[in-house]
Design a protein around this motif. Structure first.
Motif, PDB file in Angstrom:
ATOM      1  N   ASP A  27       0.779  -1.043  -0.055  1.00  0.00           N
ATOM      2  CA  ASP A  27      -0.001   0.030  -0.031  1.00  0.00           C
ATOM      3  C   ASP A  27       0.927   1.178  -0.176  1.00  0.00           C
ATOM      4  O   ASP A  27       0.150   2.207  -0.073  1.00  0.00           O
ATOM      5  CB  ASP A  27      -0.964  -0.011   1.273  1.00  0.00           C
ATOM      6  N   ARG A  28       2.204   1.241   0.081  1.00  0.00           N
ATOM      7  CA  ARG A  28       3.198   2.469   0.082  1.00  0.00           C
ATOM      8  C   ARG A  28       3.003   2.747  -1.238  1.00  0.00           C
ATOM      9  O   ARG A  28       2.924   2.497  -2.144  1.00  0.00           O
ATOM     10  CB  ARG A  28       4.533   2.053   0.592  1.00  0.00           C
ATOM     11  N   THR A  29       3.225   4.247  -1.384  1.00  0.00           N
ATOM     12  CA  THR A  29       3.489   4.974  -2.693  1.00  0.00           C
ATOM     13  C   THR A  29       4.793   4.687  -3.061  1.00  0.00           C
ATOM     14  O   THR A  29       5.586   4.464  -2.514  1.00  0.00           O
ATOM     15  CB  THR A  29       2.883   6.506  -2.448  1.00  0.00           C
ATOM     16  N   THR A  30       4.867   4.881  -4.468  1.00  0.00           N
ATOM     17  CA  THR A  30       5.864   5.035  -4.962  1.00  0.00           C
ATOM     18  C   THR A  30       6.897   6.053  -4.527  1.00  0.00           C
ATOM     19  O   THR A  30       8.032   5.989  -4.456  1.00  0.00           O
ATOM     20  CB  THR A  30       5.981   5.102  -6.746  1.00  0.00           C
ATOM     21  N   VAL A  31       6.347   7.051  -4.107  1.00  0.00           N
ATOM     22  CA  VAL A  31       6.973   8.438  -3.736  1.00  0.00           C
ATOM     23  C   VAL A  31       7.719   7.948  -2.126  1.00  0.00           C
ATOM     24  O   VAL A  31       8.993   8.128  -2.090  1.00  0.00           O
ATOM     25  CB  VAL A  31       6.044   9.658  -3.407  1.00  0.00           C
ATOM     26  N   GLU A  32       6.959   7.213  -1.410  1.00  0.00           N
ATOM     27  CA  GLU A  32       7.491   6.883  -0.035  1.00  0.00           C
ATOM     28  C   GLU A  32       8.662   5.746  -0.365  1.00  0.00           C
ATOM     29  O   GLU A  32       9.625   5.936   0.355  1.00  0.00           O
ATOM     30  CB  GLU A  32       6.438   6.164   0.830  1.00  0.00           C
ATOM     31  N   VAL A  33       8.424   4.708  -1.311  1.00  0.00           N
ATOM     32  CA  VAL A  33       9.466   3.666  -1.372  1.00  0.00           C
ATOM     33  C   VAL A  33      10.774   4.382  -2.097  1.00  0.00           C
ATOM     34  O   VAL A  33      11.792   4.082  -1.588  1.00  0.00           O
ATOM     35  CB  VAL A  33       9.011   2.621  -2.217  1.00  0.00           C
ATOM     36  N   ALA A  34      10.543   5.066  -3.201  1.00  0.00           N
ATOM     37  CA  ALA A  34      11.895   5.604  -3.818  1.00  0.00           C
ATOM     38  C   ALA A  34      12.469   6.765  -2.907  1.00  0.00           C
ATOM     39  O   ALA A  34      13.774   6.674  -2.834  1.00  0.00           O
ATOM     40  CB  ALA A  34      11.131   6.585  -5.021  1.00  0.00           C
ATOM     41  N   ALA A  35      11.712   7.502  -1.960  1.00  0.00           N
ATOM     42  CA  ALA A  35      12.720   8.234  -1.020  1.00  0.00           C
ATOM     43  C   ALA A  35      13.349   7.346  -0.114  1.00  0.00           C
ATOM     44  O   ALA A  35      14.599   7.741   0.128  1.00  0.00           O
ATOM     45  CB  ALA A  35      11.684   9.204  -0.317  1.00  0.00           C
ATOM     46  N   GLN A  36      12.827   6.451   0.586  1.00  0.00           N
ATOM     47  CA  GLN A  36      13.429   5.293   1.294  1.00  0.00           C
ATOM     48  C   GLN A  36      14.499   4.778   0.607  1.00  0.00           C
ATOM     49  O   GLN A  36      15.715   4.634   1.226  1.00  0.00           O
ATOM     50  CB  GLN A  36      12.433   4.394   1.959  1.00  0.00           C
ATOM     51  N   ALA A  37      14.455   4.363  -0.509  1.00  0.00           N
ATOM     52  CA  ALA A  37      15.759   3.753  -1.347  1.00  0.00           C
ATOM     53  C   ALA A  37      16.498   4.588  -2.182  1.00  0.00           C
ATOM     54  O   ALA A  37      17.529   4.329  -2.370  1.00  0.00           O
ATOM     55  CB  ALA A  37      15.026   2.887  -2.595  1.00  0.00           C
ATOM     56  N   GLY A  38      16.304   5.926  -1.905  1.00  0.00           N
ATOM     57  CA  GLY A  38      17.411   6.998  -2.316  1.00  0.00           C
ATOM     58  C   GLY A  38      17.378   7.124  -3.858  1.00  0.00           C
ATOM     59  O   GLY A  38      18.251   7.318  -4.354  1.00  0.00           O
ATOM     60  N   ILE A  39      16.268   6.777  -4.524  1.00  0.00           N
ATOM     61  CA  ILE A  39      16.009   6.828  -6.075  1.00  0.00           C
ATOM     62  C   ILE A  39      14.914   7.673  -6.506  1.00  0.00           C
ATOM     63  O   ILE A  39      14.240   8.120  -5.624  1.00  0.00           O
ATOM     64  CB  ILE A  39      15.921   5.454  -6.594  1.00  0.00           C
ATOM     65  N   SER A  40      14.918   8.017  -7.888  1.00  0.00           N
ATOM     66  CA  SER A  40      13.866   8.914  -7.992  1.00  0.00           C
ATOM     67  C   SER A  40      12.768   7.970  -8.228  1.00  0.00           C
ATOM     68  O   SER A  40      12.801   6.736  -8.551  1.00  0.00           O
ATOM     69  CB  SER A  40      14.304   9.505  -9.523  1.00  0.00           C
ATOM     70  N   VAL A  41      11.491   8.498  -8.304  1.00  0.00           N
ATOM     71  CA  VAL A  41      10.234   7.877  -8.388  1.00  0.00           C
ATOM     72  C   VAL A  41      10.167   7.399  -9.758  1.00  0.00           C
ATOM     73  O   VAL A  41       9.602   6.279 -10.014  1.00  0.00           O
ATOM     74  CB  VAL A  41       9.254   8.984  -8.009  1.00  0.00           C
ATOM     75  N   GLU A  42      10.624   8.029 -10.851  1.00  0.00           N
ATOM     76  CA  GLU A  42      10.472   7.704 -12.100  1.00  0.00           C
ATOM     77  C   GLU A  42      11.413   6.496 -12.355  1.00  0.00           C
ATOM     78  O   GLU A  42      10.972   5.478 -12.937  1.00  0.00           O
ATOM     79  CB  GLU A  42      11.068   8.667 -13.184  1.00  0.00           C
ATOM     80  N   THR A  43      12.555   6.391 -11.683  1.00  0.00           N
ATOM     81  CA  THR A  43      13.419   5.202 -11.777  1.00  0.00           C
ATOM     82  C   THR A  43      12.482   4.083 -11.228  1.00  0.00           C
ATOM     83  O   THR A  43      12.569   2.744 -11.790  1.00  0.00           O
ATOM     84  CB  THR A  43      14.721   5.382 -10.885  1.00  0.00           C
ATOM     85  N   LEU A  44      11.975   4.241 -10.213  1.00  0.00           N
ATOM     86  CA  LEU A  44      11.142   3.209  -9.452  1.00  0.00           C
ATOM     87  C   LEU A  44      10.089   2.686 -10.202  1.00  0.00           C
ATOM     88  O   LEU A  44       9.968   1.392 -10.608  1.00  0.00           O
ATOM     89  CB  LEU A  44      10.492   3.410  -8.046  1.00  0.00           C
ATOM     90  N   ARG A  45       9.439   3.584 -10.864  1.00  0.00           N
ATOM     91  CA  ARG A  45       8.152   3.323 -11.903  1.00  0.00           C
ATOM     92  C   ARG A  45       8.778   2.494 -13.043  1.00  0.00           C
ATOM     93  O   ARG A  45       8.051   1.335 -13.447  1.00  0.00           O
ATOM     94  CB  ARG A  45       7.721   4.524 -12.244  1.00  0.00           C
ATOM     95  N   LYS A  46       9.947   2.997 -13.579  1.00  0.00           N
ATOM     96  CA  LYS A  46      10.438   1.963 -14.804  1.00  0.00           C
ATOM     97  C   LYS A  46      10.965   0.750 -14.408  1.00  0.00           C
ATOM     98  O   LYS A  46      10.457  -0.385 -15.168  1.00  0.00           O
ATOM     99  CB  LYS A  46      11.483   2.947 -15.300  1.00  0.00           C
ATOM    100  N   ILE A  47      11.492   0.515 -13.168  1.00  0.00           N
ATOM    101  CA  ILE A  47      11.734  -0.544 -12.802  1.00  0.00           C
ATOM    102  C   ILE A  47      10.636  -1.640 -12.546  1.00  0.00           C
ATOM    103  O   ILE A  47      10.443  -2.758 -12.861  1.00  0.00           O
ATOM    104  CB  ILE A  47      12.699  -0.828 -11.734  1.00  0.00           C
ATOM    105  N   GLU A  48       9.700  -1.060 -11.843  1.00  0.00           N
ATOM    106  CA  GLU A  48       8.334  -1.713 -11.583  1.00  0.00           C
ATOM    107  C   GLU A  48       7.614  -2.129 -12.648  1.00  0.00           C
ATOM    108  O   GLU A  48       6.799  -3.278 -12.655  1.00  0.00           O
ATOM    109  CB  GLU A  48       7.666  -0.955 -10.615  1.00  0.00           C
ATOM    110  N   HIS A  49       7.419  -1.699 -13.829  1.00  0.00           N
ATOM    111  CA  HIS A  49       6.820  -1.671 -15.025  1.00  0.00           C
ATOM    112  C   HIS A  49       7.691  -2.554 -16.032  1.00  0.00           C
ATOM    113  O   HIS A  49       7.428  -2.673 -17.231  1.00  0.00           O
ATOM    114  CB  HIS A  49       6.234  -0.749 -15.569  1.00  0.00           C
ATOM    115  N   GLY A  50       8.968  -2.896 -15.775  1.00  0.00           N
ATOM    116  CA  GLY A  50       9.854  -3.697 -16.707  1.00  0.00           C
ATOM    117  C   GLY A  50      10.723  -2.848 -17.609  1.00  0.00           C
ATOM    118  O   GLY A  50      11.002  -3.177 -18.690  1.00  0.00           O
TER     119      GLY A  50
END
Length: 82
Positions: A27-50
């Motif tokens: 249920d966590r947002t991409t913004v929350e996880v990206a911030a915790q991981a120290g990466i951009s939201v766009e990078t997380l989205r791209k990885i999550e969608h392959g």
């Protein structure tokens, strides 16, 4: 050095990686996880969608830590079927 083109297996493994990480985000947002991981939201989205089928190792480590997925379980889930 020229990088060889990605195989269909590489692309499928990238999609599976994204599915695993997206499911673990819950249920966590991409913004929350990206911030915790120290990466951009766009990078997380791209990885999550392959769209980045072979992300950098330390990027995967950071995301896996942020969502609580042990690397050894990712290894088992993403190992090629022989």
């Amino acid at each position: 050095m020229v990088r060889p083109p990605l195989s269909e297996q590489d692309r499928e493994r990238g999609l599976r990686l994204g599915e695993i990480l997206r499911a673990a985000r819950g249920d966590r947002t991409t913004v929350e996880v990206a911030a915790q991981a120290g990466i951009s939201v766009e990078t997380l989205r791209k990885i999550e969608h392959g769209r980045v089928p072979t992300p950098a190792f330390f990027t995967v480590v950071s995301i896996a830590r942020a969502v609580g997925v042990p690397l050894d379980s990712l290894d088992l889930e993403l190992a090629p079927v022989l």
